[in-house]
Design a protein around this motif. Structure first.
Motif, PDB file in Angstrom:
ATOM      1  N   ALA A 150       0.584  -1.409   0.589  1.00  0.00           N
ATOM      2  CA  ALA A 150      -0.217   0.311  -0.154  1.00  0.00           C
ATOM      3  C   ALA A 150       0.604   1.269   0.094  1.00  0.00           C
ATOM      4  N   VAL A 151       2.252   1.712   0.071  1.00  0.00           N
ATOM      5  CA  VAL A 151       2.959   2.467   0.620  1.00  0.00           C
ATOM      6  C   VAL A 151       4.582   2.328   0.416  1.00  0.00           C
TER       7      VAL A 151
ATOM      8  N   LYS B 217      16.622  13.900  10.475  1.00  0.00           N
ATOM      9  CA  LYS B 217      15.408  12.742   9.627  1.00  0.00           C
ATOM     10  C   LYS B 217      14.391  13.239   8.681  1.00  0.00           C
ATOM     11  N   LYS B 218      14.333  12.550   7.860  1.00  0.00           N
ATOM     12  CA  LYS B 218      13.203  12.914   6.802  1.00  0.00           C
ATOM     13  C   LYS B 218      12.267  12.556   7.237  1.00  0.00           C
ATOM     14  N   THR B 219      10.670  12.790   7.588  1.00  0.00           N
ATOM     15  CA  THR B 219       9.415  12.477   7.219  1.00  0.00           C
ATOM     16  C   THR B 219       8.025  12.893   6.061  1.00  0.00           C
ATOM     17  N   ASP B 220       9.417  13.782   5.252  1.00  0.00           N
ATOM     18  CA  ASP B 220       8.330  14.617   4.471  1.00  0.00           C
ATOM     19  C   ASP B 220       7.871  13.205   3.352  1.00  0.00           C
ATOM     20  N   PHE B 221       7.031  12.706   2.831  1.00  0.00           N
ATOM     21  CA  PHE B 221       7.028  11.467   2.352  1.00  0.00           C
ATOM     22  C   PHE B 221       5.166  11.322   1.908  1.00  0.00           C
ATOM     23  N   TYR B 222       4.761  12.076  -0.114  1.00  0.00           N
ATOM     24  CA  TYR B 222       3.890  12.460  -0.319  1.00  0.00           C
ATOM     25  C   TYR B 222       3.183  11.647  -1.562  1.00  0.00           C
TER      26      TYR B 222
ATOM     27  N   TYR C 155       4.144   7.192   6.796  1.00  0.00           N
ATOM     28  CA  TYR C 155       4.590   6.228   4.937  1.00  0.00           C
ATOM     29  C   TYR C 155       5.428   5.256   4.880  1.00  0.00           C
ATOM     30  N   ASN C 156       6.307   4.763   6.462  1.00  0.00           N
ATOM     31  CA  ASN C 156       6.443   3.747   6.763  1.00  0.00           C
ATOM     32  C   ASN C 156       6.524   2.797   7.291  1.00  0.00           C
TER      33      ASN C 156
ATOM     34  N   VAL D 194       5.189   6.935  -4.208  1.00  0.00           N
ATOM     35  CA  VAL D 194       5.885   7.711  -2.500  1.00  0.00           C
ATOM     36  C   VAL D 194       7.320   7.424  -2.874  1.00  0.00           C
ATOM     37  N   TYR D 195       7.712   6.672  -3.461  1.00  0.00           N
ATOM     38  CA  TYR D 195       9.098   5.872  -2.823  1.00  0.00           C
ATOM     39  C   TYR D 195      10.081   6.028  -4.218  1.00  0.00           C
TER      40      TYR D 195
END
Length: 510
Positions: free
Chosen positions: A400-401, A426-431, A440-441, A407-408
């Protein structure tokens, strides 16, 4: 890697089809998600789901969209595949969407353990106390001591440092399982052996024997979960259960040193509730299986990805060396063993990103809820769907993600810095669809079933890799060998396992 209920929830869908091949197909009511139909829907779905969960769910999504219902055995499962809509499940109150009752049923059927009332609350409270915060400091130290005993006991014993060759999966799983087992369930008492060194030697021998018994059980588990063990396999699974019930028995635990507060408290709660000792013994095996069945496989994937990606390996080695320098430690001949603490593990953003990327690619739990009353699922696009009391709602984050190319980008490629921002944080912005994703994970689940042991499990994984990169040279025997595929029989079981092992070589660096 993961609490008991989180992993059992991941297993639930896989098992339930084998347990309940009953029921009839019902008609769709207005406002319900699409129901998939076929000539023999319930049997066909069970078989296809069991054969390849990810492929089956992807086909259903392409056919029906972001929400659909299928019959698996005697239950109707509504799968939500739009990550923007996950909150409608993970945030819902337990009075509407519950996760404990069917998990308790499954525990009784598969393990012979009968749960306490409020089992999840006891486990959650104890895990928060002992596997997070200050409790994690103690557990990280215990893990460090046992990793050193298993990996570095021969350091300084001679000048000859030959290459050793073995399977990477077998080695990683072996070391991480054994160290985790000893950190949680304690060590041989030096009072009974006479010396501390003898006690450590017994720990090495005993934990190795136990690991290979655990692997036998682990290899049987998919068929055990599906209820399709042959006669000889059933006998072997019962034999293995008895081995672990005996090894982890309340009586034997009383003679061990350094038993974790987590294990001690779990046992004490059950004793105080009047649970018989034989049932407490069974629960100890559940704790071992739930806590140590996933981190070792994850360690395999992480080391393999690093050896296949030299840039990633170099970046993380540099980070490891920086952390050691900042704490005044150095790996050198004749020097003291490094002491890797919880605070040091908080200063490894590159390793953290590589761990998260590894779990994105190889962790595939299923999040499931029982529908406790008729209710409405609200999707992110504004659509509403009615679901019935007695049905199930499920999310499979992997398809699903976690491997969604929107997303990736290039989702099946390992990118060690995918979870880092340009400034190294840390990256937390995924769309998805131009909207930021909260979920997102999800290797640890989400919401009320999010694994309370995730910090300890992550530390286990990072400590093992940190020591490997600090003390050893390592390389693949065949650098051009392709990364093995995922064993699709284990979809939904947490960390996936490879279809085959990969040979590697390692030797002490000094």
């Amino acid at each position: 890697m993961g609490s008991l209920f989180q992993i059992l929830l991941a297993l639930f869908i896989s098992v339930i089809g084998a347990l309940y091949l009953l029921g009839s197909f019902r008609r769709r009511r207005p406002g319900e998600p699409p129901l998939d139909k076929g000539p023999i829907p319930w049997l066909g779905h069970v078989l296809e789901f069991r054969k390849d969960t990810a492929k089956f769910l992807q086909r259903m999504k392409e056919k029906h969209g972001d929400i659909f219902s299928v019959q698996l055995g005697g239950f109707y499962f509504t799968f939500i595949t739009d990550p923007l809509s996950f909150g409608s499940v993970v945030k819902e109150a337990r009075t509407k969407l519950d996760f404990t009752k069917f998990a308790e049923l499954l525990v009784a059927r598969v393990f012979g353990y009968h749960s306490l009332e409020n089992e999840h609350k006891f486990l959650q409270a104890s895990s928060t106390k002992h596997l997070m915060g200050d409790g994690l400091v103690v557990m990280t130290q215990a893990m460090m001591c046992n990793l050193q005993n298993l990996m570095l006991h021969s350091v300084g014993s001679g000048n000859d440092k030959p290459w050793q060759e073995t399977g990477l999966f077998a080695y990683s799983y072996n070391i991480v399982f054994r160290a985790g087992y000893l950190a949680l369930f304690g060590n041989e008492s030096h009072k009974s052996t006479g010396t501390l060194e003898k006690a450590k030697e017994i720990d090495r021998e005993h934990s190795n024997e136990l690991f290979w018994e655990f692997r036998k059980y682990d290899q049987l588990f998919p068929n055990l979960a599906y209820g399709v063990l042959g006669p000889s396999e059933k006998m072997e699974s019962e034999r293995l259960k008895r081995v672990f019930w005996s090894t982890l028995s309340v009586q034997k635990m009383r003679s061990r040193d350094n038993i974790s507060g987590w294990v001690n408290e779990q046992q004490q709660v059950r004793a105080d509730q009047g649970m018989q000792e034989f049932m407490q013994d069974r629960y100890m095996f559940l704790l071992l299986w739930a806590s140590q069945g996933n981190t070792g496989p994850a360690a395999f994937w992480l080391l393999l990805y690093l050896m296949k990606h030299p840039e990633a390996m170099d970046s993380i080695k540099n980070e490891v060396e920086r952390v050691l320098r900042e704490t005044g430690q150095e790996v050198k001949p004749g020097g003291p063993l490094i002491d890797l603490t919880r605070d040091m593990l908080l200063k490894t953003p590159i390793l953290d990103s590589a761990v998260e990327e590894t779990l994105r690619l190889t962790a595939a739990p299923v999040l499931t809820r029982a529908v406790m009353q008729d209710m409405t699922i609200n999707m992110a696009n504004g659509q509403e769907y009615k679901i019935r009391e007695g049905d199930r709602v499920a999310i499979f984050p992997y398809t699903a993600v976690q491997v969604d190319p929107e997303v990736y980008p290039d989702p099946f490629t390992f990118k060690y810095d995918r979870f880092l921002t340009p400034d190294g944080s840390k990256k937390t912005d995924f769309y998805k669809g131009g909207k930021k994703l909260k979920y997102y994970n999800m290797p640890w689940g989400a919401g009320t079933t999010m694994c309370p042991g995730r910090f300890f499990a992550t530390n286990e994984l990072k400590q093992f890799v940190f020591l490997m990169l600090s003390y050893f040279d390592l390389e693949l025997k065949n650098p051009n060998e392709e990364i093995p595929g995922i064993d699709i029989r284990r979809w939904g079981f947490g960390s996936m396992q490879p279809t085959k092992d990969i040979q590697f070589r390692y030797r002490l660096r000094f």
